[in-house]
Structures are given as structure tokens and as C-alpha cells.
Design an enzyme around this catalytic site. Structure first.
Site, PDB file in Angstrom:
ATOM      1  N   ASN A   1      43.986 -38.761  58.217  1.00  0.00           N
ATOM      2  CA  ASN A   1      43.828 -37.464  57.548  1.00  0.00           C
ATOM      3  C   ASN A   1      42.411 -37.317  57.022  1.00  0.00           C
ATOM      4  OD1 ASN A   1      44.587 -39.485  55.654  1.00  0.00           O
ATOM      5  ND2 ASN A   1      45.250 -37.959  54.175  1.00  0.00           N
ATOM      6  N   ILE A   2      41.894 -36.086  57.133  1.00  0.00           N
ATOM      7  CA  ILE A   2      40.525 -35.791  56.715  1.00  0.00           C
ATOM      8  C   ILE A   2      40.595 -34.580  55.793  1.00  0.00           C
ATOM      9  CG2 ILE A   2      38.189 -35.225  57.490  1.00  0.00           C
ATOM     10  CD1 ILE A   2      38.923 -36.486  60.211  1.00  0.00           C
ATOM     11  N   GLU A   3      40.397 -34.846  54.505  1.00  0.00           N
ATOM     12  CA  GLU A   3      40.535 -33.765  53.514  1.00  0.00           C
ATOM     13  C   GLU A   3      39.224 -33.012  53.352  1.00  0.00           C
ATOM     14  OE1 GLU A   3      42.339 -35.542  50.028  1.00  0.00           O
ATOM     15  OE2 GLU A   3      44.289 -35.617  51.082  1.00  0.00           O
TER      16      GLU A   3
ATOM     17  N   CYS B   1      45.627 -33.093  59.055  1.00  0.00           N
ATOM     18  CA  CYS B   1      46.524 -34.251  59.016  1.00  0.00           C
ATOM     19  C   CYS B   1      46.146 -35.269  60.103  1.00  0.00           C
ATOM     20  CB  CYS B   1      47.966 -33.829  59.259  1.00  0.00           C
ATOM     21  SG  CYS B   1      48.682 -32.826  57.961  1.00  0.00           S
TER      22      CYS B   1
ATOM     23  N   GLU C   1      48.038 -36.790  62.216  1.00  0.00           N
ATOM     24  CA  GLU C   1      48.721 -36.571  63.495  1.00  0.00           C
ATOM     25  C   GLU C   1      47.947 -35.579  64.357  1.00  0.00           C
ATOM     26  OE1 GLU C   1      49.879 -36.427  60.439  1.00  0.00           O
ATOM     27  OE2 GLU C   1      52.019 -36.888  60.306  1.00  0.00           O
TER      28      GLU C   1
ATOM     29  N   CYS D   1      54.384 -33.440  58.777  1.00  0.00           N
ATOM     30  CA  CYS D   1      54.586 -32.097  58.226  1.00  0.00           C
ATOM     31  C   CYS D   1      54.990 -31.138  59.356  1.00  0.00           C
ATOM     32  CB  CYS D   1      53.323 -31.597  57.522  1.00  0.00           C
ATOM     33  SG  CYS D   1      52.045 -30.975  58.632  1.00  0.00           S
TER      34      CYS D   1
ATOM     35  N   CYS E   1      52.298 -30.227  62.014  1.00  0.00           N
ATOM     36  CA  CYS E   1      52.057 -31.302  62.997  1.00  0.00           C
ATOM     37  C   CYS E   1      53.200 -31.383  64.000  1.00  0.00           C
ATOM     38  CB  CYS E   1      51.857 -32.633  62.286  1.00  0.00           C
ATOM     39  SG  CYS E   1      50.272 -32.708  61.424  1.00  0.00           S
TER      40      CYS E   1
HETATM   41  N1  THU Z   1      49.153 -35.604  55.556  1.00  0.00           N
HETATM   42  C1  THU Z   1      49.021 -36.046  56.838  1.00  0.00           C
HETATM   43  O1  THU Z   1      47.957 -36.508  57.233  1.00  0.00           O
HETATM   44  N2  THU Z   1      50.101 -35.965  57.646  1.00  0.00           N
HETATM   45  C2  THU Z   1      51.315 -35.471  57.286  1.00  0.00           C
HETATM   46  O2  THU Z   1      52.186 -35.315  58.134  1.00  0.00           O
HETATM   47  C3  THU Z   1      51.575 -35.141  55.893  1.00  0.00           C
HETATM   48  C4  THU Z   1      50.379 -35.024  55.030  1.00  0.00           C
HETATM   49  C5  THU Z   1      48.000 -35.670  54.660  1.00  0.00           C
HETATM   50  C6  THU Z   1      47.387 -34.348  54.317  1.00  0.00           C
HETATM   51  C7  THU Z   1      46.716 -34.666  52.994  1.00  0.00           C
HETATM   52  O3  THU Z   1      45.434 -35.211  53.246  1.00  0.00           O
HETATM   53  C8  THU Z   1      47.582 -35.748  52.383  1.00  0.00           C
HETATM   54  O4  THU Z   1      48.382 -36.260  53.437  1.00  0.00           O
HETATM   55  C9  THU Z   1      48.476 -35.264  51.262  1.00  0.00           C
HETATM   56  O5  THU Z   1      49.211 -34.161  51.652  1.00  0.00           O
END
Ligand code: THU
Length: 137
Positions: A45-47, A56, A58, A93, A96
Site C-alpha cells: 500500500n502507498i498512502e 491498496c 492489491e 477492500c 480491490c
Molecule cells: N489497504 C490495502 O492496502 N488493502 C486493502 O485491501 C485494505 C486497506 C490499505 C489502505 C491504507 O493504506 C491502509 O490499508 C489502511 O486502510
């Protein structure tokens, strides 16, 4: 896939989570996508400070795979957590799941949720029943 192959894919997802850029949630996620040609594409994940521009793990994995001309996929392992990655399951999520449905056969594509050195296993159709796909258009 054998049980050992599934565990090894989960281990790769746990490793991928170490590259997570998640300064806002502190929630690290890693994904390991097994392609039909046997290669494995990783994502984390890259915020983003804007929050909504976050991607996300995935989707990073599948978009990287498509960008590298991979066309068909067998399975994805996912691992996530705040303090420990892979201890509890991290379920993908809805967005994804929808993106996976664009490129993967929902009846055969496996989603492995890493947990406690093992995994929970689902098909994409179990996680996205009655999904909207190109067949609906
Ligand atoms: N996140 C994912 O990378 N994949 C998911 O299926 C659920 C959420 C990440 C997004 C965010 O950076 C962190 O988890 C918290 O929501």
C-alpha cells in the site's frame, strides 16, 4: 497449488508489506500475485497526504503486473497489520475485489489471506458474489 506453494506466496506478501508507505494509518499491507507463467508480482500500500490518492497493495500488484504485460493470474496472497503483519487476516477492500474481477476468473482465482503461519483461502467469487463485470455490458 500445493499447501507449501500457498504458504510461500503468503510469505512473499508478508515481505512485500515491509515496503509499505503508510505514514498516516501505520497499517502495512503486502500482496503477492502469482501469474500463470509462474512469476510473482509484489505490491504494497502507498498512502498519500490527500488520503484519497492512497492505493491498496492489491491494486499496486495487479497494475504492476498488467503494466508488465502479464495477462493471466492464478492467485494472490495478502498480508497486513499494524504492529505485526500476517498474524491476523487482512481482507481485500471492495474496490480491490472489483479490480481483480476485471482480470481474474472469479471461479478459479484464489485469494489467500495470511494468518498465523498459514492462510484462509477463498475464490474471488466467494469474496465478490454477483459482481459487475464485462459480461454485464
Ligand atoms: N489497504 C490495502 O492496502 N488493502 C486493502 O485491501 C485494505 C486497506 C490499505 C489502505 C491504507 O493504506 C491502509 O490499508 C489502511 O486502510
Amino acid at each position: 497449488m500445493t499447501d507449501n506453494e500457498k504458504k510461500s506466496l503468503c510469505e512473499k506478501a508478508i515481505q512485500a508489506a515491509q515496503n509499505s508507505y503508510s505514514p498516516y494509518s501505520n497499517f502495512k499491507v503486502g500482496a503477492a500475485l502469482l501469474c500463470d507463467d509462474g512469476s510473482v508480482v509484489l505490491g504494497c500500500n502507498i498512502e498519500n497526504a490527500s488520503y484519497s490518492a492512497t492505493t491498496c497493495a492489491e491494486r499496486v500488484a495487479i497494475q504492476t503486473a498488467i503494466s508488465n504485460n502479464k495477462k493471466s493470474f492464478k492467485a494472490m496472497a495478502i498480508a497486513g497489520g499494524k504492529d505485526t503483519v500476517g498474524e491476523n487476516i487482512c481482507s481485500p477492500c471492495g474496490v480491490c475485489r472489483q479490480v481483480l474481477a476485471e482480470f481474474c476468473n472469479p471461479e478459479t482465482f484464489l485469494i489467500l489471506l495470511a494468518k498465523d503461519g498459514g492462510y484462509e483461502e477463498y475464490t474471488l467469487s466467494q469474496l465478490l458474489p454477483y459482481g459487475f463485470t464485462k459480461d454485464n455490458l
